[in-house]
Design a protein around this motif. Structure first.
Motif, PDB file in Angstrom:
ATOM      1  N   GLU A   1       0.830  -1.202   0.000  1.00 47.95           N
ATOM      2  CA  GLU A   1       0.000   0.000   0.000  1.00 47.95           C
ATOM      3  C   GLU A   1       0.863   1.250   0.000  1.00 47.95           C
TER       4      GLU A   1
ATOM      5  N   GLU B   1      -2.940   5.544   0.967  1.00 42.78           N
ATOM      6  CA  GLU B   1      -2.838   5.657   2.423  1.00 42.78           C
ATOM      7  C   GLU B   1      -3.251   4.314   3.025  1.00 42.78           C
TER       8      GLU B   1
ATOM      9  N   GLU C   1      -4.806   1.570   5.338  1.00 43.08           N
ATOM     10  CA  GLU C   1      -5.937   1.573   6.261  1.00 43.08           C
ATOM     11  C   GLU C   1      -5.436   1.164   7.644  1.00 43.08           C
TER      12      GLU C   1
END
Length: 154
Positions: A109, A115, A117
């Motif tokens: 990610e 961004e 999680e």
């Protein structure tokens, strides 16, 4: 009145034979011993069945619950295979497969520019990876209060 002894009886009767109408002390001693023995064996049996649960108490909740269910099934079915399975499960530490996979997912990610999680635990609380700093962080509500003050007071 003297106790009448049968003519074919021996002269000296053993100590455990009581005269008629008296308390049988040997019977009372054996009954107390038997009740204590049954209580002690039952306590040992139940403690032995609870051994896997006690061993898995510090482990994860899911592992503890599985071990507890196996011990309960073994207790009610008298099938020792369930108890042995619970004992082995309590003894063996299962490897953590999820932490490396979560780390890989977070890294991917970050590399993709998204961004990440926030991670949630079983209760829905956010898991924080970084250590807690000594100074408390200001929240959004505190910055709004500080920024909206017009007369110079904080």
């Amino acid at each position: 009145m003297d106790a009448i002894v049968h003519p074919k009886a021996i002269e000296h009767l053993p100590i455990f034979i009581t005269p008629p109408g008296q308390t049988d002390i040997l019977f009372n001693v054996v009954m107390v011993f038997l009740l204590l023995a049954i209580f002690m064996i039952g306590t040992f049996y139940l403690r032995l069945h609870a051994l896997p649960e006690q061993m898995a108490h510090g482990a994860s909740k899911a592992k503890f619950e599985v071990v507890a269910v196996l011990a309960l099934i073994a207790l009610f079915t008298h099938n020792h295979l369930f108890w042995i399975a619970g004992l082995l499960l309590a003894l063996v530490d299962l490897p953590d497969f999820w932490s490396p996979l979560r780390s890989i997912a977070r890294s991917l990610e970050k590399m993709s520019g998204r961004e990440p999680e926030p991670e949630l635990d079983a209760h829905g609380h956010v898991i924080v990876d970084h250590p807690v700093s000594a100074e408390p962080a200001t929240t959004v509500a505190e910055t709004k209060v500080v920024s909206t003050s017009t007369d110079g007071r904080a």
